[in-house]
Design a protein around this motif. Structure first.
Motif, PDB file in Angstrom:
ATOM      1  N   VAL A 160       0.832  -1.205   0.000  1.00 53.31           N
ATOM      2  CA  VAL A 160       0.000   0.000   0.000  1.00 53.31           C
ATOM      3  C   VAL A 160       0.864   1.252   0.000  1.00 53.31           C
ATOM      4  O   VAL A 160       0.557   2.246  -0.674  1.00 53.31           O
ATOM      5  CB  VAL A 160      -0.952  -0.009   1.215  1.00 53.31           C
ATOM      6  CG1 VAL A 160      -1.674   1.338   1.337  1.00 53.31           C
ATOM      7  CG2 VAL A 160      -1.966  -1.130   1.080  1.00 53.31           C
ATOM      8  N   LEU A 192       1.837   2.793  -3.261  1.00 52.72           N
ATOM      9  CA  LEU A 192       0.828   3.415  -4.109  1.00 52.72           C
ATOM     10  C   LEU A 192       0.915   4.943  -4.024  1.00 52.72           C
ATOM     11  O   LEU A 192       1.057   5.519  -2.941  1.00 52.72           O
ATOM     12  CB  LEU A 192      -0.576   2.967  -3.682  1.00 52.72           C
ATOM     13  CG  LEU A 192      -0.878   1.467  -3.806  1.00 52.72           C
ATOM     14  CD1 LEU A 192      -2.247   1.166  -3.210  1.00 52.72           C
ATOM     15  CD2 LEU A 192      -0.823   1.034  -5.264  1.00 52.72           C
ATOM     16  N   SER A 223      -1.546   6.906  -4.602  1.00 45.64           N
ATOM     17  CA  SER A 223      -2.775   7.379  -3.962  1.00 45.64           C
ATOM     18  C   SER A 223      -2.637   7.414  -2.452  1.00 45.64           C
ATOM     19  O   SER A 223      -3.247   8.264  -1.783  1.00 45.64           O
ATOM     20  CB  SER A 223      -3.950   6.478  -4.364  1.00 45.64           C
ATOM     21  OG  SER A 223      -3.694   5.122  -4.007  1.00 45.64           O
ATOM     22  N   PHE A 224      -1.834   6.499  -1.884  1.00 48.10           N
ATOM     23  CA  PHE A 224      -1.621   6.502  -0.439  1.00 48.10           C
ATOM     24  C   PHE A 224      -0.920   7.786  -0.006  1.00 48.10           C
ATOM     25  O   PHE A 224      -1.321   8.450   0.952  1.00 48.10           O
ATOM     26  CB  PHE A 224      -0.792   5.282  -0.033  1.00 48.10           C
ATOM     27  CG  PHE A 224      -0.330   5.309   1.399  1.00 48.10           C
ATOM     28  CD1 PHE A 224      -1.197   4.991   2.427  1.00 48.10           C
ATOM     29  CD2 PHE A 224       0.968   5.685   1.717  1.00 48.10           C
ATOM     30  CE1 PHE A 224      -0.773   5.025   3.753  1.00 48.10           C
ATOM     31  CE2 PHE A 224       1.398   5.718   3.031  1.00 48.10           C
ATOM     32  CZ  PHE A 224       0.527   5.387   4.049  1.00 48.10           C
ATOM     33  N   SER A 230      -8.240   2.315   3.190  1.00 47.95           N
ATOM     34  CA  SER A 230      -7.478   1.070   3.324  1.00 47.95           C
ATOM     35  C   SER A 230      -8.273  -0.119   2.805  1.00 47.95           C
ATOM     36  O   SER A 230      -7.694  -1.077   2.278  1.00 47.95           O
ATOM     37  CB  SER A 230      -7.099   0.848   4.789  1.00 47.95           C
ATOM     38  OG  SER A 230      -8.258   0.712   5.599  1.00 47.95           O
ATOM     39  N   TRP A 248      -7.725  -0.146  -0.900  1.00 50.77           N
ATOM     40  CA  TRP A 248      -6.379  -0.620  -1.225  1.00 50.77           C
ATOM     41  C   TRP A 248      -6.231  -2.119  -0.961  1.00 50.77           C
ATOM     42  O   TRP A 248      -5.569  -2.837  -1.697  1.00 50.77           O
ATOM     43  CB  TRP A 248      -5.350   0.156  -0.404  1.00 50.77           C
ATOM     44  CG  TRP A 248      -5.276   1.605  -0.765  1.00 50.77           C
ATOM     45  CD1 TRP A 248      -5.443   2.144  -2.012  1.00 50.77           C
ATOM     46  CD2 TRP A 248      -5.036   2.694   0.119  1.00 50.77           C
ATOM     47  NE1 TRP A 248      -5.314   3.506  -1.960  1.00 50.77           N
ATOM     48  CE2 TRP A 248      -5.058   3.888  -0.670  1.00 50.77           C
ATOM     49  CE3 TRP A 248      -4.793   2.811   1.485  1.00 50.77           C
ATOM     50  CZ2 TRP A 248      -4.858   5.143  -0.116  1.00 50.77           C
ATOM     51  CZ3 TRP A 248      -4.588   4.061   2.036  1.00 50.77           C
ATOM     52  CH2 TRP A 248      -4.621   5.219   1.242  1.00 50.77           C
ATOM     53  N   GLN A 252      -7.853  -4.016  -3.745  1.00 47.83           N
ATOM     54  CA  GLN A 252      -7.010  -3.952  -4.940  1.00 47.83           C
ATOM     55  C   GLN A 252      -5.859  -4.949  -4.838  1.00 47.83           C
ATOM     56  O   GLN A 252      -5.537  -5.645  -5.817  1.00 47.83           O
ATOM     57  CB  GLN A 252      -6.462  -2.536  -5.100  1.00 47.83           C
ATOM     58  CG  GLN A 252      -5.634  -2.328  -6.361  1.00 47.83           C
ATOM     59  CD  GLN A 252      -5.185  -0.883  -6.511  1.00 47.83           C
ATOM     60  OE1 GLN A 252      -5.707   0.015  -5.856  1.00 47.83           O
ATOM     61  NE2 GLN A 252      -4.203  -0.667  -7.358  1.00 47.83           N
TER      62      GLN A 252
END
Length: 497
Positions: A16, A19, A21-22, A281, A284, A287
């Motif tokens: 995660v 990423l 986006s995180f 979360s 994520w 995903q």
């Protein structure tokens, strides 16, 4: 077993963290906190509104109106200075000054005394002699209205030419001397014809209209009293007569409803962070689970660890992600809050009061972690059942709606100071218990209810681990099989060895 769980948790966390986006999400709130005060100051319109007043009756209406707004502005400055002095304990600068008294409504007499003593400049000079070096400086707001002389073409215009001249003044560039935001016309037949016209380039403020009406009403009464034989001095004394109102106010953040709202800031923020962290979360996590299926990694993973270790590792990884976001957001908020002086600093102390005791801290930690685990188990089970992201979203949306809608209503009820039946019900329904308890900490929640809700939530998590653990284990390798309700019920049953 523990080693395998930690390996899975570390892999989930690392996956995660990679990423974009995180990181965008993680930095969004700190950026908003940093840029908010700057943008707010830049966007705030501090320029006074320009007022053109045309008095064709040859009276003193314009002078009276200017004096009225000047007194109101000085009263606002005096009240703001009083709050500043009270906030920082600076009454010793001049105990006899009007701004050192906090329990009164400042009258024109107080304003006159304030002006006679030198106004805000003299007050600041007195305060600077006693205030600490780290005390922020007092900044008075500028006047809200500035009276400007009308151009000759407007002052003498009649009929249709008057409206055209007014339009030109309202539409002129605000940097020019011909610009006006408000135009007031007192006719030549006033007060026989008491109609006063007001033009504005936008909806005029209520306080301006009220002050205009009060000022002109006083002028009319003054004329009537003098026409009736009363001397001008006596008429003025009658007009100026007013009671002195002593107003007792609590210290900043100390009022009843205000104190409750201030005390609820941090608990509501934690409930909101829990909700946002779970949504992010969970997405994520799904995903990652879909990628494991699509890349045929599950078979390799399950060859090394058990399904239970995989599930616990995913839960621990999701919890680590949520706690990391919580730490960054709360840490940034604390730094910004304590680095900021003034009204924000006044709110911080009472806002932190509900979460500073050992019991409150333990409650926050328990319900935040328990809430994260309770909801994350659902996301883990969905990730085990779905083969594609669209399929996962189909399972996820009803779950999110079932969680978010009641929580939204809960927060609105807490802000409104309502702890009625809906709040009580949500406190005892395990899927909403963490949000309800966190949000209610500012209002106060009975210890017995707190313990009972914690026990119910713990039992709910234990049942989730049992039943959704079965669903997770049975769904891991069932790739390509879209489970119906009957198949889901079968997967929830214990397996027979």
């Amino acid at each position: 077993m523990i080693r395998n769980i930690l390996l899975v948790a570390g892999r989930e966390f690392h996956q995660v963290v990679q990423l974009k986006s995180f990181w965008l999400t993680l930095l969004l709130i700190p950026a908003a906190l940093a840029l908010g005060p700057i943008l707010g100051e830049r966007l705030e319109d501090r320029d006074p509104m320009k007022v053109m007043m045309i008095d064709r009756a040859g009276g003193t209406a314009r002078t009276a109106l200017e004096q009225r707004f000047a007194v109101e502005h000085d009263r606002e400055v005096l009240a703001a200075l009083s709050r500043y002095v009270r906030r920082h304990g600076l009454e010793k600068a001049d105990p006899q000054a009007p701004w050192a008294a906090h329990d009164r409504w400042y009258t024109p007499v107080d304003v006159a005394a304030f002006r006679a003593a030198g106004g805000v400049d003299a007050a600041i000079a007195s305060i600077d002699r006693v205030k600490a070096e780290d005390t922020p400086a007092f900044e008075a707001d500028p006047p809200r209205y500035a009276f400007v002389a009308p151009p000759a073409s407007l002052a003498a215009a009649q009929g249709p030419q008057l409206q055209a001249a007014v339009d030109r003044a309202l539409e002129a560039d605000d940097s020019t001397t011909d610009h006006a935001d408000l135009v007031v016309l007192v006719g030549s037949q006033y007060p026989a014809d008491p109609t006063v016209r007001l033009w504005a380039n936008e909806r005029p403020d209520t306080d301006f209209v009220t002050s205009l009406q009060d000022t002109l009403t006083a002028d009319l009464r003054q004329r009537l009293l003098t026409d009736g034989g009363m001397s001008a001095q006596a008429a003025a004394a009658v007009q100026a007569a007013a009671p002195a109102i002593a107003v007792t106010t609590p210290p900043p953040g100390g009022g009843g409803k205000e104190a409750m709202l201030v005390r609820s800031i941090v608990p509501l923020a934690l409930a909101y962070i829990l909700m946002m962290g779970l949504m992010l979360s969970g997405s994520w996590m799904l995903q990652g689970s879909i990628e494991e299926r699509s890349k045929k990694l599950l078979e390799s993973i399950l060859a090394c660890i058990t399904p239970e270790e995989l599930m616990y590792g995913k839960l621990l990884g999701a919890l680590a992600i949520g706690l990391s976001m919580l730490a960054v957001w709360l840490g940034t908020g604390a730094v910004v809050a304590f680095a900021t002086h003034g009204a924000i600093a006044d709110l911080i102390r009472p806002a932190l009061a509900p979460v500073t005791s050992p019991g409150a801290i333990a409650t926050l930690i328990f319900f935040f972690i328990a809430g994260y685990i309770a909801i994350s188990i659902v996301f883990v089970a969905i990730g085990a059942m779905a083969d594609t992201m669209s399929e996962a979203q189909g399972f996820l949306m009803p779950v999110l709606l079932a969680i978010l809608l009641p929580v939204t209503f809960l927060m609105q009820a807490i802000i409104a100071g309502n702890s009625g039946p809906m709040v009580q019900v949500l406190t005892w329904v395990p899927i909403w218990t963490p949000f309800a308890v966190l949000a209610r900490l500012g209002m106060g929640i009975p210890t017995a209810e707190l313990i009972g809700a914690g026990v119910v939530l713990t039992a709910f998590i234990a049942l989730e681990v049992i039943f959704l653990g079965r669903l997770f284990r049975a769904s891991l390798l069932a790739q390509g099989q879209k489970p119906g309700l009957k198949m889901l019920m079968e997967r929830l049953r214990p397996t027979t060895e």
